[in-house]
Scaffold this active site. Structure first.
Site, mmCIF file in Angstrom:
data_model
loop_
_atom_site.group_PDB
_atom_site.id
_atom_site.type_symbol
_atom_site.label_atom_id
_atom_site.label_comp_id
_atom_site.label_asym_id
_atom_site.label_seq_id
_atom_site.Cartn_x
_atom_site.Cartn_y
_atom_site.Cartn_z
ATOM 1 N N ASP A 187 -49.315 69.939 93.089
ATOM 2 C CA ASP A 187 -48.455 69.010 93.237
ATOM 3 C C ASP A 187 -46.983 69.578 93.762
ATOM 4 O O ASP A 187 -47.064 71.102 93.878
ATOM 5 C CB ASP A 187 -48.052 68.569 92.038
ATOM 6 C CG ASP A 187 -47.317 67.076 91.843
ATOM 7 O OD1 ASP A 187 -46.681 66.801 93.032
ATOM 8 O OD2 ASP A 187 -47.064 66.118 90.908
HETATM 9 C C1 BGC Z 1 -45.229 63.831 92.581
HETATM 10 C C2 BGC Z 1 -46.263 63.580 93.271
HETATM 11 C C3 BGC Z 1 -46.113 63.118 94.781
HETATM 12 C C4 BGC Z 1 -45.282 64.454 95.055
HETATM 13 C C5 BGC Z 1 -44.954 64.381 96.745
HETATM 14 C C6 BGC Z 1 -44.365 65.040 93.110
HETATM 15 O O1 BGC Z 1 -43.021 64.908 92.327
HETATM 16 O O2 BGC Z 1 -45.666 64.020 91.273
HETATM 17 O O3 BGC Z 1 -47.113 62.399 92.962
HETATM 18 O O4 BGC Z 1 -47.274 62.861 95.599
HETATM 19 O O5 BGC Z 1 -44.095 64.695 94.230
HETATM 20 O O6 BGC Z 1 -43.872 63.390 96.800
#
Ligand code: BGC
Length: 827
Positions: free
Chosen positions: A216
């Site tokens: 993530d």
């Molecule tokens: C979130 C993800 C997301 C990523 C990119 C993160 O903070 O948990 O779900 O895809 O950011 O924006």
């Protein structure tokens, strides 16, 4: 063995290039991939009003359709939209489960049940990938709490992990998902992005899965640990832990070169898989029709006394409630979609559908937006007066406090500004010289229509000042928390400053934020509205009393559903609960439309004649709702979550890690309805419940061998239509393990969902036979000692049902240790 310089080239590919893309290396057949956030739509790179996109119903709404076809159609549409925007990987679906109704990001989940989430998540993936765009199942695993999301440590037993929380990801792997994202949190002591058991034993060995696993965003914590565990890609770039550091780890002998090579092979495979994207999107009207039908298909008619809905023969309808013209279409995460001008509110759509029969509109209670938009007050840019919106200027501030001339100027039409890593004119946050600050000024001219007090709201990741006609009137804002800058941007404190303004007199309003260098992002939110009049509720109740029928639009704002913040209450805002009670008392023909994406508390349910739950329904909310209320479309939804009579009845009413950061899944397998059933607690509305409009008779149920031999058995019902209205029916199958005494087995759920089918029933007299396949997996449990699945031998009951509590017929069967099913009279 590769030459050392080749190692550097390969290693470079294991980390992103920037926020949304990876590196390009034709020699190793790896394209620069573009990864963009979903799942409710395809976010633009700008994440703001300059980059509009289509917005689909949220995950919980899609789960409420209980329809593979609907969810796959939405997936196809999003895949097509992504392809047209040159996106290789769409970051969704979110396959975490709504373990607790308090989870801040529940709206993205496909509800509380692993089977439902797995089947529908797979349908979404199939749809997206049919357009040559990769889906990315996220967040592996147990990322169902937002509080302290970067570090909480889930304590969970292996059986619960496999049978509940990994199950939707296993379904995604079986559906051939091309990418997955490791979660921020830890599981049993280790961060998911460096968890060998999850990333290698489960993904590669147990599931034999060949896709790319990425971290993530900012969720990678180590070089050797992540590589050795099986992480293929650190996101976002530039590299922090992988990339060049991965080459260093190989040279130091900490990881074999083959680990990096394997990661690059998987990236090359992903590059090939996404190379043939279909880029021609269908006409806009057709795209919107998919979203319109999906929204209607997700609305759950919880209650419909005296067949109040669909509306017919109603002479006057009072539209009440703040969500009628300020609905929440989506959640407030970074995956937020900027909506186009075609979006119509429920109020506008109902006025169009019912014409003069809408006799009144009264908000009745204040809107719940955290930062209300200033746009309805008609702000004009200061730089180019006359142009609607705001002038935004960017400055540097010297150590002695001198503010530079504008280094860049924009005109914007939004109340939320976010900048990742750099700001126009100011440049990179990392490069701001020590002691020097940046400053952003948002300015507009306002000419109020009325003499009134206006409440101005603002929040930001720096120090924010409000100036009215050049005079400082308030201060606020907060410094971003470096641990979770994305979360801090979304839910930092909001300052509210009341200011009296005179009708017709133009004022200049400036919101000014100063911030220091460093960090990854900065952002500010600003807005305002006229203060709420004292007699709002009285006026609404009067309008409701005078009308034939009242429709109360209640719900929560998009800001109530955020990344990195859980909910502290399942109730609707108190002013709305009071409003519903008063309107129901004033008019017995009251419909309550609840625009909330979680298992909201409805203590007033007994008083409302009809209740329709609409979740976060996406951009076609207004028109879909008008069609459902007037009966042009079926409210096709069934609950994918349990609605309780009291918060404490939920298996996990609140979700927050303990002080030592641990989050212990003490409820084990007994989550969601499994807990209610096993503990014999009566829910307010049970899992699987939903009335719809169709008149369907369930005639007979059956269970027999699958003539093709592909499945263990087929279970189903024969339905009779033609008694009234056609529409949708959802046939559900639950399996209940029985002990010798015929009661439930200790420690195991009393029953669990093992199959379902949504069918369309014609209005003509017809007989419809529905067959639902059952497989040995449906009767298996995880054997922790053996590290594998095995059939749970013994007696089972197979239940054909309209909901988890409305069982039409039960069949008793016996499963032998080899997984064969025997029917017949068994005790
Ligand atoms: C979130 C993800 C997301 C990523 C990119 C993160 O903070 O948990 O779900 O895809 O950011 O924006």
């Amino acid at each position: 063995m590769n030459e050392p310089d080749d190692l550097d080239l390969l290693a470079r590919l294991t980390a992103g290039a920037d926020m949304q893309s990876t590196h390009h290396d034709p020699e190793h057949h790896v394209r620069a991939l573009r990864l963009v956030d979903g799942p409710m739509g395809v976010t633009g790179g700008l994440l703001d009003e300059r980059d509009v996109s289509l917005l689909a119903p949220c995950g919980t709404a899609l789960a409420a359709t209980w329809s593979r076809a609907t969810v796959e159609a939405v997936g196809e549409l999003l895949g097509e939209q992504a392809a047209a925007r040159d996106v290789d990987v769409l970051l969704g679906p979110n396959l975490n489960l709504s373990r607790s109704p308090a989870g801040g990001r529940n709206f993205e989940h496909f509800g509380e049940d692993p089977y439902l989430a797995g089947v529908l998540g797979a349908a979404w993936i199939t749809g997206v990938q049919s357009k040559g765009v990769a889906a990315c199942a996220k967040h592996l695993v147990c990322n169902d709490t937002e509080t302290g999301r970067h570090g909480y440590d889930v304590q969970i037993d292996e059986q619960t992990l496999q049978e509940v929380y990994l199950a939707p990801f296993a379904a995604a792997a079986r559906a051939g998902v091309w990418a997955m994202m490791a979660a921020y949190n830890k599981v049993n002591g280790q961060h998911c992005a460096e968890h060998p058991s999850l990333l290698t034993r489960v993904l590669r060995e147990q599931w034999d899965w060949d896709g790319v696993v990425m971290s993530d965003w900012f969720g990678t914590h180590s070089t050797t640990g992540s590589l050795a565990a099986g992480l293929d890609l650190e996101m976002p770039g530039p590299a922090r832990h992988l990339g060049p550091a991965a080459a260093g780890a190989v040279r130091a002998g900490d990881v074999p070169a083959s680990t990096v090579e394997r990661a690059v092979e998987r990236l090359a495979l992903l590059s090939r898989r996404t190379a043939g994207r279909t880029t021609a999107p269908r006409p806009d009207a057709e795209s919107r029709r998919v979203l319109h039908e999906a929204a209607a298909d997700s609305f759950v008619l919880l209650k419909n006394d005296r067949t109040l809905l669909p509306l017919s023969g109603h002479t006057s309808v009072a539209v009440i409630g703040p969500q009628a013209d300020e609905p929440a279409y989506q959640g407030g995460t970074f995956a937020r979609i900027a909506l186009g001008p075609e979006v119509r509110t429920p109020l506008a759509a109902l006025r169009e559908a019912l014409g003069p029969r809408v006799t009144a509109h009264e908000p009745g209670a204040p809107s719940e937006s955290r930062v209300p938009s200033l746009l309805p007050l008609g702000p004009r840019a200061t730089d180019s007066p006359g142009e609607p919106g705001f002038t935004v200027t960017y400055h540097r501030v010297d150590t002695d406090g001198t503010v530079s001339e504008p280094l860049a100027t924009d005109t914007r039409a939004t109340g939320i500004l976010v900048w990742f890593t750099e700001l126009p004119g100011i440049g990179s946050l990392a490069d701001l010289p020590p002691g020097s600050n940046g400053l952003v000024r948002v300015s507009c001219l306002l000419t109020p229509d009325n003499d009134a007090t206006y409440d101005f709201h603002f929040a930001g990741t720096g120090d924010v000042r409000l100036l009215i006609d050049g005079q400082e009137t308030g201060r606020g804002g907060s410094r971003a928390m470096p641990a979770d800058v994305m979360g801090a941007l979304l839910h930092g404190n909001v300052t509210r400053i009341p200011v009296s303004l005179a009708a017709g007199r133009q004022v200049r309003v400036d919101f000014e934020m100063s911030f220091t260098g460093g960090g990854r992002a900065q952002g500010m939110q600003f807005g305002g509205r006229a203060a709420v009049p004292a007699d709002l509720a009285e006026r609404a109740v009067r309008a409701a009393r005078e009308a034939d029928t009242a429709i109360v639009f209640a719900g929560v704002s998009q800001d109530s559903s955020l990344e990195s913040q859980d909910r502290d209450s399942l109730a609707l805002p108190a002013a709305q609960t009071d409003l519903i009670e008063q309107v129901c008392a004033a008019n017995p023909r009251t419909v309550v439309v609840v625009n909330a994406p979680f298992a909201v508390d409805m203590p007033w349910a007994g008083r409302a004649a009809a209740i329709l739950l609409t979740w976060f329904p996406g951009q076609e909310y207004g028109s879909a709702l008008a069609d459902v209320l007037t009966g042009a479309l079926e409210p096709g939804g069934r609950l994918p979550v349990t609605l309780a009579r009291a918060d404490a009845d939920h298996a996990v009413p609140a979700t927050a890690p303990s002080d030592d950061g641990r989050l212990t899944y003490t409820e084990g397998l007994l989550t969601g309805y499994r807990h209610f059933d096993t503990a014999q607690i009566k829910p307010r509305f049970c899992f699987g419940h939903g009335l719809g409009y169709a008149d369907v008779r369930w005639r007979a149920a059956h269970l027999h061998a699958d003539p093709t031999g592909r499945h263990l058995a087929l279970a189903g019902v024969t339905l009779d239509s033609g008694t009234g209205r056609g529409g949708k029916e959802v046939v559900q199958v639950y399996a209940a393990p029985l002990t010798d005494t015929g009661t439930a087995e200790p420690g195991r759920p009393e029953q669990h969902l093992v199959g379902f089918t949504a069918v369309h029933v014609s209005p003509e007299p017809a007989e419809l036979r529905v067959d639902i396949p059952l497989d040995v997996r449906d009767f298996s449990m995880w054997d922790t000692r053996a590290g594998s699945w095995r059939p749970r031998a013994g007696r089972w009951e197979i239940r054909l049902a309209r909901s988890s509590r409305d069982i039409f017929q039960r069949f008793r069967v016996y499963i032998d240790p080899d997984g064969n099913l025997r029917t017949g009279p068994i005790g």
